[in-house]
Design an enzyme around this catalytic site. Structure first.
Site, PDB file in Angstrom:
ATOM      1  N   HIS A  56       0.868  -1.183   0.000  1.00  0.00           N
ATOM      2  CA  HIS A  56       0.000   0.000   0.000  1.00  0.00           C
ATOM      3  C   HIS A  56       0.899   1.225   0.000  1.00  0.00           C
ATOM      4  O   HIS A  56       1.585   1.504   0.985  1.00  0.00           O
ATOM      5  CB  HIS A  56      -0.912   0.003   1.224  1.00  0.00           C
ATOM      6  CG  HIS A  56      -1.705   1.274   1.334  1.00  0.00           C
ATOM      7  ND1 HIS A  56      -2.585   1.670   0.351  1.00  0.00           N
ATOM      8  CD2 HIS A  56      -1.736   2.243   2.276  1.00  0.00           C
ATOM      9  CE1 HIS A  56      -3.121   2.830   0.702  1.00  0.00           C
ATOM     10  NE2 HIS A  56      -2.620   3.205   1.864  1.00  0.00           N
ATOM     11  N   ASP A  58       1.151   5.089  -0.267  1.00  0.00           N
ATOM     12  CA  ASP A  58       0.492   6.387  -0.194  1.00  0.00           C
ATOM     13  C   ASP A  58       1.134   7.383  -1.153  1.00  0.00           C
ATOM     14  O   ASP A  58       2.354   7.558  -1.143  1.00  0.00           O
ATOM     15  CB  ASP A  58       0.586   6.959   1.230  1.00  0.00           C
ATOM     16  CG  ASP A  58      -0.289   6.201   2.211  1.00  0.00           C
ATOM     17  OD1 ASP A  58      -1.490   6.076   1.939  1.00  0.00           O
ATOM     18  OD2 ASP A  58       0.233   5.756   3.253  1.00  0.00           O
ATOM     19  N   ASP A 180      -7.590   1.627   2.487  1.00  0.00           N
ATOM     20  CA  ASP A 180      -7.155   2.556   3.533  1.00  0.00           C
ATOM     21  C   ASP A 180      -8.042   3.779   3.731  1.00  0.00           C
ATOM     22  O   ASP A 180      -7.946   4.423   4.763  1.00  0.00           O
ATOM     23  CB  ASP A 180      -5.710   3.001   3.270  1.00  0.00           C
ATOM     24  CG  ASP A 180      -5.043   3.583   4.515  1.00  0.00           C
ATOM     25  OD1 ASP A 180      -5.439   3.197   5.633  1.00  0.00           O
ATOM     26  OD2 ASP A 180      -4.126   4.412   4.372  1.00  0.00           O
ATOM     27  N   HIS A 426      -6.191   9.628  -0.458  1.00  0.00           N
ATOM     28  CA  HIS A 426      -6.857   9.652   0.851  1.00  0.00           C
ATOM     29  C   HIS A 426      -6.002  10.256   1.970  1.00  0.00           C
ATOM     30  O   HIS A 426      -6.453  10.288   3.123  1.00  0.00           O
ATOM     31  CB  HIS A 426      -7.319   8.240   1.235  1.00  0.00           C
ATOM     32  CG  HIS A 426      -6.207   7.238   1.321  1.00  0.00           C
ATOM     33  ND1 HIS A 426      -5.826   6.472   0.248  1.00  0.00           N
ATOM     34  CD2 HIS A 426      -5.402   6.879   2.342  1.00  0.00           C
ATOM     35  CE1 HIS A 426      -4.834   5.683   0.615  1.00  0.00           C
ATOM     36  NE2 HIS A 426      -4.549   5.914   1.870  1.00  0.00           N
TER      37      HIS A 426
END
Length: 1084
Positions: A56, A58, A180, A426
């Site tokens: 994951h 970001d 997330d 996000h």
């Protein structure tokens, strides 16, 4: 440098280069077998454990986008995406059994562009064989609370287009992966479905909701994404068991501290039996909460697989030793898998599934941590993003409409697309990044504005200057500047302040003719405004509030705003106005009038308004009543602030309010003042009340002459913290409407969802935070009503809001806090600028009137139309006109232009018009109303696309999925069967005796190894206890099939029928429907 850091860097030096040294030519080429065909087979009559290797990544959070990509600033976080992709590709090339999924297109294509052709060919082979699979595929993993649907669609379109252009059908994701984001919207499910996705998996949901769903085997469901579109908006969705980390003790990444599997036959540390026993126990436990003999186990986390061989080596051992036990009777089968392969197994199980019709907001991770603060965090960044989306649409349209298209247009538009794609992440638009990262996002936006500004200047000069015959400076590259004034939000614009003569070009991005009140900052009150036909327009000068003039570092000479009504601005076109300063001797002649300043009254109500709406203010300066539609009702408005809770975050009760979390201190709330200073200005075009609540909160309330709503332009900040208390500032509108605890909020700017205080549709919620637990994301609108009256507020950016008592609506506009909430960002939300707290300015639009039996268009209908005009108003381009008199300007230049010849029906919006591939346009049309919102406008609408786009040489059109990258007539989605209605009696409940207490899964980022809260939560705090027998079916969703299947063919909008010529170009839209097309153009 620590030893640990040295080891970490050494891994990258070795393994980051391996891919470039591998002999890629020796890899066996297989036939393309991607998608569901590439899935490893499962075993019948066994529990199949789908191990999903993933990372994951970001797109900005604690570090900037580039810092994350290149792996710099390791003291902040050990994360380097380029190393992850290098390392994973090398590992996949060595073993055809392995699988990996990748999500963030922003990072992948940054890496892709750096690779040599032989590496790219190897990656294409991995994709074609389904060994590397793209999931989600958007430019970033977008937030679902604060994003607008137009921006979400755009960033998916671009990410999926690059995947399609690069890898073809094998690059197209089939599954969404929203692991997330901090809560999930219904509109997002609808968009996934309309883009042709088969399903979606997510990680975060309310801890009570998750408990209830696991206990009743309802964690995987059919989500009804729309109350208007029927089954085409349904999406199979699943809540992951473990957020998105590996099981406790099985994070084999170099960032983790879990033990590897040690299988040396004679090693004293051999732990194979213990590790396999533990893992199989975990698999059995998880399987108890899901309906089929398949479970998904995520093996990854934040920025994992920077040394992929380490993780994979242990996964190989895990699979090998676990599956060897099948010979001794084990019924558990481990396999490398992907979310799409897991979804296919669920589909093939042939069972029925529960359904859901609401959304997953708000999200709470423990009894005192409601993730509702980020709905408002960093309000100026949220507004900047909305401006960015606005300008992106204009850049797209003008790039498509340009007569000549220089080669730099494409990279300019691409940069803006990709910047806005990053902004949807996000931890970007949410305001949950570190402040220096927020500044990096803002810098990227600023560069993108400049890039697209170069394009718009070029195109508008092409359209305006048809001939250089009357141009005075023939050597100039551009005759006119067409400048954007970026600081109009603080009423500042150098062009209009410095020049006595200037032109204002209003570009209208809507496919309707619009009328709009325009405000221009100027240093003096006397100006003349001339339209393109030479007519002098009526105008009004209004003083700029002193609190705005006094803002520190506001480098502006403007003291007034000139207001005028711009009429009939052409669709997808512009109208230019000539503005000239009058000599003092000319006074206020020729249409220019000053506002009358009224004396301050202390004994009577102050009233402003027009024939549509009137606002009354009491003797203390507060709004006190509103009159509209023949109703006069008590309506008040005030500013208040909550004290932000402060704690050490060591236990739930000590949670602080922070960037993610909204937690008022004992729900304490304070009024900004009990006496408001007001100044009243009235003219023929606008009435204004300037309110000053205190030294850091002020507001202008205005009603324009022809509007049926009121505008509240608020100014908040710097929020004082001298008292050591963080503050969360709200505006609250109170009325006597008997709303019975019910209000509605929008979902990403589209459909409205009913809310009820202290209630969730799918379980009996226990709320420990009375205010924060009732806050919802407001992207564009919040409303409430009773049988006679209705009140609605439109926002200009995402904000948190609620109705905490009948007739009351509140919106949080700004927050400044002094303590981190301990969910990972590591700093307090204490935004500053020029050494002081950040100042934010914005607008709310108040609608009030009859809820039913209203003459003409319903109030809901007017709200929808206005919402669109406020989202995409005209864009103001300013040009110096010192060299040209008004007559010269009028005769020498083309001062009006329209890009389309057929104005669309009022409820239809041209959502997208942009250049796509060569000789192609991507266009989207949407119906902006829901069923039943207006007797006329909620009818289906027909029109002829070719007539709309007659400015282009159209050869043909073909319809696509919502994202524009797959043909609609070829799109086939997996179908899932819903539980029969009688299954509302839950036959899947486990009914096991709950433990006396539980430890909640930690929601703190970054997510690597699994963490649990130290604090035990009594089982009675969970929602499932009283909810395991029967759940009410949502009566609203019984109407879900009223979408396409029930299109009306009669009604007031028979005029919305297109003429019958060119039948293949006639399209029809039902309420809330979006249709997307590739338009083929004749080659030049």
């Amino acid at each position: 440098m620590s030893a640990k850091t040295s080891v970490w860097l050494a891994f990258f030096c070795v393994f980051g280069c391996l891919i470039h040294d591998a002999d890629l030519r020796s890899i066996q080429q297989r036939a393309s077998q991607c998608g569901y065909q590439s899935c490893h087979p499962t075993k019948p009559n066994m529990l199949n454990v789908h191990l999903v290797a993933h990372t994951h990544d970001d797109v900005g959070w604690l570090k900037t986008v580039d810092q994350y990509y290149y792996g710099s600033e390791t003291r902040i976080q050990k994360a380097g995406v380029q190393y992850i992709i290098d390392s994973v590709v090398e590992a996949l090339l060595r073993d055809p059994e392995k699988r990996f999924i990748y999500v963030e297109s922003a990072f992948f294509f940054k890496w892709w562009k750096e690779q040599k052709p032989k590496v790219q060919d190897a990656v294409k082979m991995l994709v074609e064989q389904g060994r590397l699979e793209f999931i989600g595929g958007a430019w970033s993993m977008n937030d679902e609370a604060t994003t607008h649907y137009q921006s979400v669609i755009d960033q998916f379109s671009w990410g999926l287009r690059l995947l399609n252009d690069t890898f073809g059908e094998c690059g197209r994701p089939r599954v969404g992966w929203q692991i997330d984001p901090f809560g999930h919207s219904r509109e997002m499910a609808s968009m996934f479905a309309q883009m042709g996705f088969d399903g979606m998996f997510f990680g975060r949901l309310d801890y009570q909701d998750k408990d209830e769903r696991l206990m009743t085997k309802n964690a995987e469901m059919i989500w009804h994404g729309s109350a208007n579109l029927g089954e085409e908006a349904d999406l199979f969705s699943g809540a992951l068991y473990n957020n998105y980390q590996a099981p406790d003790g099985f994070c084999f990444d170099i960032l983790c501290n879990d033990q590897p599997i040690i299988d040396g036959k004679h090693s004293p540390d051999n732990n194979v039996k213990e590790r396999i026993d533990t893992f199989l126990d975990f698999a059995k436990t998880q399987s108890q909460y899901y309906r089929t003999n398949n479970i998904i186990v995520t093996m990854g986390g934040d920025f994992t697989y920077q040394a992929a061989h380490v993780y994979y080596k242990n996964l190989d051992k895990l699979i090998r030793y676990a599956n060897e036990r099948q010979a001794n009777g084990s019924n558990i089968n481990l396999l490398y898998s992907t979310p799409s392969c897991y979804l296919k197994s669920l589909h093939d199980a042939g069972i029925t599934w529960p359904s859901k019709s609401d959304d997953f907001f708000p999200y709470a991770s423990d009894p005192h941590a409601y993730w509702t603060g980020y709905f408002t965090s960093r309000p100026t960044l949220k507004r900047f993003e909305r401006d960015g989306n606005h300008f992106l649409q204009i850049c797209k349209q003008l790039s498509a409409l340009a007569p000549q298209k220089p080669e730099e247009f494409d990279p300019h538009l691409t940069f803006m697309r990709e910047t806005l794609g990053i902004m949807q992440h996000h931890d970007a638009i949410t305001g949950t990044e570190k402040e220096k990262v927020a500044l990096d996002y803002a810098k990227r936006m600023s560069v993108a504005f400049r890039a697209c500004g170069a394009t718009t200047r070029n195109v508008l000069n092409q359209l305006t200057v048809q001939s250089k015959e009357n141009v005075k400076d023939k050597s100039a590259k551009y005759v006119f500047e067409f400048k954007t004034c970026a600081l109009l939000n603080i009423t500042s614009c150098p062009v209009s302040e410095v020049n006595d003569r200037f032109a204002l070009t209003l570009y209208n991005p809507l496919a309707h003719t619009v009328n709009e009140y325009v405000r221009i900052p100027v240093p003096e009150p006397n100006y003349k405004i001339i339209d393109n036909q030479g007519i002098t327009l009526e105008s009004q000068a209004v003083p700029i509030p002193q609190v705005l003039i006094d803002i520190k570092h506001r480098n502006s000479t403007a003291k007034y705003e000139i207001v005028f009504l711009a009429t009939n601005i052409p669709p997808l076109g512009y109208r230019t106005y000539y503005v000239e300063k009058l000599d003092s001797s000319e006074g206020s002649t020729e249409g220019s009038t000053a506002s009358r300043a009224l004396p301050k009254r202390t004994s009577s109500v102050t009233v402003i308004g027009n024939s549509h709406i009137q606002l009354g203010f009491d003797t203390n300066g507060f709004l006190s009543e509103v009159t509209a539609d023949g109703l006069t009702r008590l309506v008040s408005q005030d500013f208040l602030f909550y004290e932000g809770a402060v704690g050490n975050n060591a236990e739930f009760l000590n949670r602080s309010s922070g960037a993610y979390i909204f937690r008022p201190n004992e729900d304490k709330i304070h009024f900004a003042t009990d006496q408001v200073e007001i100044e009243v200005y009235k003219g023929d075009l606008v009435h204004e009340v300037h309110q000053k609540f205190n030294n850091w909160i002020s507001q202008v309330v205005r009603v324009y002459n022809k509007d049926s709503y009121a505008e509240f332009e608020w100014l908040v900040g710097p929020i004082p913290i001298d008292d050591g208390i963080g503050k969360e500032v709200i505006t609250r509108f109170n009325s006597d409407i008997a709303s019975d605890g019910i209000f509605r909020t929008d979902s990403n700017g589209r459909e409205m969802i009913k809310r009820k205080i202290n209630h969730r549709d799918t379980w009996s919620v226990k709320i420990n935070e009375a205010v924060a637990g009732n806050y919802y994301p407001i992207t564009t609108k919040i409303d409430l009503e009773d049988d006679t009256a209705r009140m609605a507020i439109l926002t200009d950016r995402a904000q948190g809001g609620s109705s905490l008592k009948d007739g009351s609506l509140e919106l949080m506009v700004h927050r400044r806090l002094l303590k981190d909430d301990a969910f990972g960002v590591g700093e307090a939300l204490n935004e500053t600028e020029f050494g002081d707290g950040l100042i934010a300015r914005g607008k709310h639009h108040l609608f009030f009137g009859k809820s039913t039996d209203r003459e003409g268009v319903s109030l809901k209908g007017i709200e929808r139309l206005t919402q669109l005009e406020k989202l995409l108003p005209t864009w103001k381009f300013f040009s110096n006109m010192e060299d040209y008199s008004a007559d010269e300007w009028q005769t020498a230049f083309t001062n009006t232009f329209s890009g389309i010849s057929l104005v669309l029906p009022k409820p239809v919006h041209l959502l997208t018009l942009e250049p796509w591939h060569e000789n192609q346009l991507l266009v989207r049309f949407e119906h902006i109303l829901e069923n039943g919102e207006d007797a006329s406008y909620s009818q289906p609408a027909q029109f002829n696309v070719r007539n709309v786009l007659s400015a282009f040489e159209v050869e043909g059109i073909r319809e696509t999925t919502l994202d524009g990258n797959a043909w609609l007539d070829e799109s086939r989605r997996l179908q899932f069967a819903p539980d029969p209605e009688e299954a509302a009696v839950n036959t899947y409940a486990t009914f096991s005796q709950p433990a006396e207490s539980v430890h909640l899964l930690s929601a703190e980022k970054p997510m690597l190894a699994v963490k649990y809260a130290d604090e035990a939560l009594p089982a009675g705090q969970l929602g499932a206890e009283s909810n395991r027998i029967r759940r009410e079916t949502d009566s609203q969703q019984d109407k879900k099939d009223e979408g396409r299947s029930s299109k009306a063919t009669e009604g007031p909008y028979n005029s919305f029928k297109a003429d019958s010529s060119n039948q293949e170009y006639i399209i029809e839209l039902s309420p809330m429907e979006i249709r997307t097309f590739i338009v083929y153009l004749t080659p030049a």
